[in-house]
Design a protein around this motif. Sequence first.
Motif, mmCIF file in Angstrom:
data_model
loop_
_atom_site.group_PDB
_atom_site.id
_atom_site.type_symbol
_atom_site.label_atom_id
_atom_site.label_comp_id
_atom_site.label_asym_id
_atom_site.label_seq_id
_atom_site.Cartn_x
_atom_site.Cartn_y
_atom_site.Cartn_z
ATOM 1 N N MET A 1 0.513 -1.442 -0.126
ATOM 2 C CA MET A 1 0.055 0.384 -0.001
ATOM 3 C C MET A 1 0.934 1.570 0.357
ATOM 4 N N SER A 2 0.575 2.380 -0.883
ATOM 5 C CA SER A 2 1.207 3.375 -0.287
ATOM 6 C C SER A 2 0.674 4.118 0.003
ATOM 7 N N LEU A 3 1.835 5.308 0.436
ATOM 8 C CA LEU A 3 1.162 6.124 1.492
ATOM 9 C C LEU A 3 0.559 7.426 1.101
ATOM 10 N N LEU A 4 -0.419 7.684 1.921
ATOM 11 C CA LEU A 4 -0.399 8.971 1.740
ATOM 12 C C LEU A 4 -0.116 10.037 2.078
ATOM 13 N N LYS A 5 0.542 11.056 1.095
ATOM 14 C CA LYS A 5 1.034 12.222 1.674
ATOM 15 C C LYS A 5 0.691 13.172 1.969
ATOM 16 N N CYS A 6 1.016 13.869 3.323
ATOM 17 C CA CYS A 6 0.183 14.518 4.322
ATOM 18 C C CYS A 6 0.922 16.268 4.186
ATOM 19 N N ILE A 7 0.346 16.864 4.883
ATOM 20 C CA ILE A 7 0.371 18.348 4.926
ATOM 21 C C ILE A 7 -0.282 18.678 6.726
ATOM 22 N N ALA A 8 1.052 19.600 7.488
ATOM 23 C CA ALA A 8 0.470 19.863 7.952
ATOM 24 C C ALA A 8 0.318 21.398 8.782
ATOM 25 N N VAL A 9 -0.763 22.412 8.637
ATOM 26 C CA VAL A 9 -0.878 23.221 8.393
ATOM 27 C C VAL A 9 -1.235 23.800 10.137
ATOM 28 N N ASP A 10 -0.815 24.398 11.077
ATOM 29 C CA ASP A 10 -1.483 25.483 12.103
ATOM 30 C C ASP A 10 -0.573 26.456 12.192
ATOM 31 N N ASP A 11 -1.124 27.757 13.126
ATOM 32 C CA ASP A 11 -0.156 28.015 13.883
ATOM 33 C C ASP A 11 0.688 29.015 15.145
ATOM 34 N N GLU A 12 -0.056 27.740 15.930
ATOM 35 C CA GLU A 12 0.157 26.645 16.968
ATOM 36 C C GLU A 12 0.999 26.152 16.845
ATOM 37 N N PRO A 13 2.648 26.728 17.741
ATOM 38 C CA PRO A 13 3.803 25.332 17.166
ATOM 39 C C PRO A 13 3.441 23.870 17.933
ATOM 40 N N LEU A 14 2.667 24.078 19.396
ATOM 41 C CA LEU A 14 2.498 23.395 19.907
ATOM 42 C C LEU A 14 1.328 22.016 19.582
ATOM 43 N N ALA A 15 0.457 23.259 18.635
ATOM 44 C CA ALA A 15 -1.046 22.462 17.933
ATOM 45 C C ALA A 15 -0.298 21.485 16.841
ATOM 46 N N LEU A 16 0.982 22.314 16.034
ATOM 47 C CA LEU A 16 1.707 21.539 14.282
ATOM 48 C C LEU A 16 2.284 20.438 15.146
ATOM 49 N N LYS A 17 3.066 20.367 16.180
ATOM 50 C CA LYS A 17 3.628 19.879 16.541
ATOM 51 C C LYS A 17 3.194 18.032 16.610
ATOM 52 N N LEU A 18 1.873 18.638 17.685
ATOM 53 C CA LEU A 18 1.147 17.338 17.781
ATOM 54 C C LEU A 18 -0.027 16.762 16.823
ATOM 55 N N VAL A 19 0.640 16.885 15.480
ATOM 56 C CA VAL A 19 -0.063 16.857 13.992
ATOM 57 C C VAL A 19 0.591 15.749 13.729
ATOM 58 N N GLN A 20 2.301 16.443 13.358
ATOM 59 C CA GLN A 20 3.348 16.293 13.028
ATOM 60 C C GLN A 20 3.428 14.436 13.943
ATOM 61 N N THR A 21 3.078 14.595 14.625
ATOM 62 C CA THR A 21 3.856 13.238 15.527
ATOM 63 C C THR A 21 2.594 12.687 15.252
ATOM 64 N N PHE A 22 1.351 12.591 15.760
ATOM 65 C CA PHE A 22 0.218 11.528 14.675
ATOM 66 C C PHE A 22 0.611 11.044 13.595
ATOM 67 N N ILE A 23 0.885 12.143 12.729
ATOM 68 C CA ILE A 23 0.889 11.186 11.557
ATOM 69 C C ILE A 23 2.325 10.418 11.086
ATOM 70 N N ASP A 24 3.301 10.894 12.105
ATOM 71 C CA ASP A 24 4.476 10.224 12.148
ATOM 72 C C ASP A 24 4.161 9.103 12.711
#
Length: 243
Positions: free
Chosen positions: A1-24
Amino acid sequence: MSLLKCIAVDDEPLALKLVQTFIDQTPFLELTASCDNAVEAMELIREKQPDVVFLDINMPNLTGMELARLLQEQPGTLPKIIFTTAYNHYAIEGYKVNAVDYLLKPFSYEEFLRAANKVLLQTTEASNQSQSITADDEFIFLKVEYQWVRISLKDILYIESLKDYVKVHLDDSQKTVLSLISLKALEEKLPSAKFMRIHRSFIVCLDKINAISKNSVFIGKTEITVGEQYKEAFKTIVDKWLK
């Protein structure tokens, strides 16, 4: 199965980091880019062509909702959008721009994974549908009022956008079908070999075009202008016809 490419967008650094962690930590997702504003996000989306964008709504200058509306007007395949927000009153607006889901902050990994799985399911279904819709007698289902109506692809002349609805013009004399779906979402359901978006408000069946002028096509007596951003792609099709 090929991976789904993601972009994360958030102006709050902590919220952006959380989404990045969940994606990883999600096996079928791949983080290809992230940023803290919607203006940069638009450029990244054009450059990276992601499958899904995790998009904060409340951002300065350009909101996530405004970016989603702008993307609806762009040619090409629209990435799936999952909104992330601290406010719970955006559900209707999210529906209008065909967001897959929206995550209310603070959200857990379980909630994140549930939304990501929706994207995976839709992507798989779209892939299967595009592979299966090849013959003239294939069909799609569209929601019309309170029921799903089967429409044969060979009967479609052209499709017109009416804000949150589309009007499907059919071969049967003056018959139309009105469905609550965006033109962009319907475009992704149709086989690209037979249907083409030539204007921000119109998709045409290529087989039903019976005349072409410099800036327009004619389907029966209906003239449809080719939009500026669609001219190059349409010219490629015309050049093949005229060889």
